[in-house]
Design an enzyme around this catalytic site. Structure first.
Site, mmCIF file in Angstrom:
data_model
loop_
_atom_site.group_PDB
_atom_site.id
_atom_site.type_symbol
_atom_site.label_atom_id
_atom_site.label_comp_id
_atom_site.label_asym_id
_atom_site.label_seq_id
_atom_site.Cartn_x
_atom_site.Cartn_y
_atom_site.Cartn_z
ATOM 1 N N GLY A 53 0.849 -1.187 0.000
ATOM 2 C CA GLY A 53 0.000 0.000 0.000
ATOM 3 C C GLY A 53 0.881 1.230 0.000
ATOM 4 N N CYS A 80 5.430 -6.024 1.361
ATOM 5 C CA CYS A 80 5.800 -4.604 1.278
ATOM 6 C C CYS A 80 5.237 -3.826 2.471
ATOM 7 C CB CYS A 80 5.365 -4.047 -0.070
ATOM 8 S SG CYS A 80 6.237 -2.541 -0.489
ATOM 9 N N TYR A 81 4.222 -3.000 2.291
ATOM 10 C CA TYR A 81 3.633 -2.297 3.441
ATOM 11 C C TYR A 81 3.160 -3.305 4.500
ATOM 12 C CZ TYR A 81 0.368 0.592 6.131
ATOM 13 O OH TYR A 81 -0.301 1.232 7.144
ATOM 14 N N HIS A 168 7.675 -7.844 -3.945
ATOM 15 C CA HIS A 168 6.342 -8.274 -4.411
ATOM 16 C C HIS A 168 6.413 -9.632 -5.115
ATOM 17 C CE1 HIS A 168 4.153 -4.516 -3.606
ATOM 18 N NE2 HIS A 168 5.323 -3.945 -3.807
ATOM 19 N N GLU A 170 3.993 -11.280 -6.189
ATOM 20 C CA GLU A 170 2.866 -11.444 -7.111
ATOM 21 C C GLU A 170 3.154 -10.920 -8.517
ATOM 22 O OE1 GLU A 170 3.167 -9.403 -4.626
ATOM 23 O OE2 GLU A 170 2.182 -7.474 -4.920
ATOM 24 N N SER A 222 -23.923 -8.611 -25.498
ATOM 25 C CA SER A 222 -23.280 -7.660 -26.399
ATOM 26 C C SER A 222 -22.439 -8.374 -27.451
ATOM 27 C CB SER A 222 -22.358 -6.752 -25.584
ATOM 28 O OG SER A 222 -21.275 -7.521 -25.080
ATOM 29 N N GLY A 223 -22.284 -9.695 -27.296
ATOM 30 C CA GLY A 223 -21.377 -10.406 -28.206
ATOM 31 C C GLY A 223 -19.979 -10.490 -27.614
ATOM 32 N N ASP A 226 -17.835 -11.685 -21.722
ATOM 33 C CA ASP A 226 -18.452 -11.728 -20.389
ATOM 34 C C ASP A 226 -19.955 -11.999 -20.473
ATOM 35 O OD1 ASP A 226 -15.921 -11.002 -19.749
ATOM 36 O OD2 ASP A 226 -16.402 -8.934 -19.203
ATOM 37 N N SER A 227 -20.648 -11.192 -21.292
ATOM 38 C CA SER A 227 -22.102 -11.390 -21.342
ATOM 39 C C SER A 227 -22.455 -12.722 -22.003
ATOM 40 C CB SER A 227 -22.800 -10.215 -22.035
ATOM 41 O OG SER A 227 -22.387 -10.092 -23.362
ATOM 42 N N LYS A 367 -10.887 -11.978 -15.412
ATOM 43 C CA LYS A 367 -11.091 -12.119 -16.865
ATOM 44 C C LYS A 367 -10.530 -13.434 -17.423
ATOM 45 C CE LYS A 367 -12.368 -9.958 -20.692
ATOM 46 N NZ LYS A 367 -13.652 -9.248 -20.829
#
Ligand code: XMP
Length: 511
Positions: A53, A80-81, A168, A170, A222-223, A226-227, A367
């Protein structure tokens, strides 16, 4: 399911920690840094990670976790923080360093029993970004690794199962960062690896069934991936009680409506209702040049069209949305990674007055996890690999007023750009590729005739998450093909330019 919980202290990498832990098939959730211990215990975590952070532990009002967390007997990893919070809590000492350490450092590992288990090398490249460092280590803590500028870059107290990393793990720049997080999740916290997309599909399908019972669900598609994934999951669960609707706002890519219809009706076998609202949108956009007003008008009109559909075809009880995890979780301190530069008007902003319950089957997914789910569900490759397309469509690729002529130009030119990139095997390597048109004109020659015609700008960007992006150094041959096809095939275009601005300072879409 066993899980790790990340307390978010506002680092830009908080989501990434969560994402990386899930890579080891252990479920991971992000929660605000100040969640009280009893609420954390309700989540029943096997281990807790403190994110990084921007604050300094000694600053007034610096974010601190519920202090009882240290006595809860749950393994803790501070990054880190988070590392500094641990040192501070156990009465060590932090100091401000003269020079902020930022970038790659080399970590010398001195203990491979816990966090660094199964790492072959004795040194690791690691990514640092901090201005504070430990001066005095707390009692009971052992140094597990050091760098040139930090004698305590990795520390641990094995009895308490509390560990701290100044760097980090990650981020991709840290070597074996995945092994370090995997060790914390599975070895130190003993979390079982139960998180997989195959399990997810099964669980969420049952959940959708039991939640919606016999009620009807409305889903706007929407094509986009996600949808579509959202619709396929719900259809798998409740079949005929799902109604999918696609709104043609007249601002879509070439053949978009036909493509989406074919994918839904023929390939996915999910019936799709199409509402043609092009003229309504065109009217609303007349004489509007301000980008934010454009976005607002499109969002409002979409809500209106959608409401009318829901009323005519209803009653519905649920509204399904393809909201993803990063949109659900606000960052603990920073209030999200980016301030709003453009208002995004998508399906997400549907009218509250519909009084529908909201169904968001993807709300726990990132995603790339959605992509995996889509693969498992057999969603066609054309949808999986498509570039993102903004909710307000071509309107944000038209500078100035949205007119039928400019829509025609930008739509055709974008299709040419996409086709050539596919032909040159570049389409899958870039984030987005499209054309932009405005009101600027330049002089050209057509046959023997002088004409003043429009300028089309090509934008091809590479990016990982759209937060930052760089323009793609396309081969000259590809650029040449794009330029000559556009000027040859599109009426009233004489010039083609290539946008060479990165984000920041520019944005990906021009409006
Ligand atoms: P900018 O232009 O902000 O775009 O750099 C970042 C990414 O977001 C997409 N974008 C949108 N997506 N609704 C969307 O669904 C919107 O209103 C919208 N505006 C921009 C853009 O295409 C890029 O991938």
């Amino acid at each position: 399911m066993d899980k790790i919980v990340v307390l978010d202290f506002g680092s830009q990498y908080s989501h990434l920690i969560c994402r990386r832990v899930r890579d080891s098939n252990v479920y991971c959730e992000l929660v605000p840094y100040n969640l009280p211990l009893d609420k954390i215990m309700d989540l029943d975590p096997k281990g807790i990670i403190f994110s990084g952070g921007p604050a300094s532990v000694y600053a007034k009002d610096s974010p601190k976790p519920d202090s009882k967390i240290f006595e809860a007997g749950i393994p803790i990893l501070g990054i880190c923080y988070g590392h500094q919070l641990i040192i501070d809590h156990y009465n060590g000492k932090i100091k401000r360093v003269d020079k902020r350490e930022y970038g790659n450092s080399s970590l010398e590992i001195s203990d491979k029993t816990n966090l660094f288990r199964n790492i072959q090398s004795d040194t690791l490249k690691c990514w640092m970004s901090h201005s504070d460092a430990a001066e005095i280590l707390p009692e009971g803590f052992k140094i597990l690794g050091k760098t040139n500028s930090s004698f305590s870059a990795a520390i641990g107290n094995n009895e308490r199962k509390v560990f701290g990393l100044q760097f980090h793990p990650e981020v991709a720049h840290t070597e074996s960062g995945d092994i370090i997080l995997n060790n914390f999740a599975k070895v130190i916290s003993r979390a079982s690896p139960e998180w997989s997309m195959t399990n997810f599909v099964e669980t969420i399908t049952n959940e959708i069934k039991s939640k919606t019972k016999d009620e009807r669900v409305l889903c706007a598609v929407s094509g986009g991936i996600d949808s579509t994934t959202c619709a396929v999951l719900i259809s798998k669960a409740i079949k005929n009680n799902l109604k999918c609707v696609f709104v043609d706002n007249g601002l879509l890519r070439e053949n978009e409506k036909e493509t989406v219809q074919e994918i839904f009706n023929e390939k996915l076998k999910i019936p799709l209702s199409v509402v043609d609202a092009s003229e309504r949108f065109q009217k609303k956009l007349e004489k509007i040049t301000d980008p934010e007003v454009k976005r607002k008008k499109i969002g409002e009109e979409f809500a209106r069209v959608f409401t009318e559909f829901a009323e005519n075809e209803g009653p519905f009880h649920w509204l399904a949305q393809g909201t993803l995890y990063p949109d659900v979780i606000e960052s603990g301190v920073s209030g999200g990674p980016a301030t709003v530069i453009k208002t995004h008007h998508n399906v997400g902003g549907l009218p509250e007055w519909l009084h529908l319950k909201v169904l968001e089957p993807l709300r726990f997914l990132y995603k790339d996890e959605v992509r995996n789910v889509a693969r498992i569900l057999g969603i066609p490759q054309d949808i999986l690999n498509r570039h993102p397309f903004p909710g307000p469509g071509l309107a944000v690729r038209i500078i100035g007023e949205v007119t039928p002529e400019k829509i025609r130009i930008v739509r055709r030119a974008s299709k040419i750009v996409e086709d050539i990139l596919i032909e040159d095997k570049l389409y899958d390597k870039v984030w987005q590729a499209f054309a932009i048109v405005g009101d600027d004109r330049a002089v050209g020659i057509l046959g023997d005739e002088r004409l003043e015609a429009r300028i089309v700008t090509i934008r091809v960007m590479e990016s990982v998450d759209a937060m930052t992006a760089d323009w793609v150094r396309l081969p000259n041959d590809t650029l040449e093909k794009i330029s000559s096809r556009i000027t040859n095939e599109i009426e009233n275009v004489a010039w083609v330019t290539y946008a060479i601005s990165s984000k920041p300072p520019s944005t990906i879409e021009p409006q």
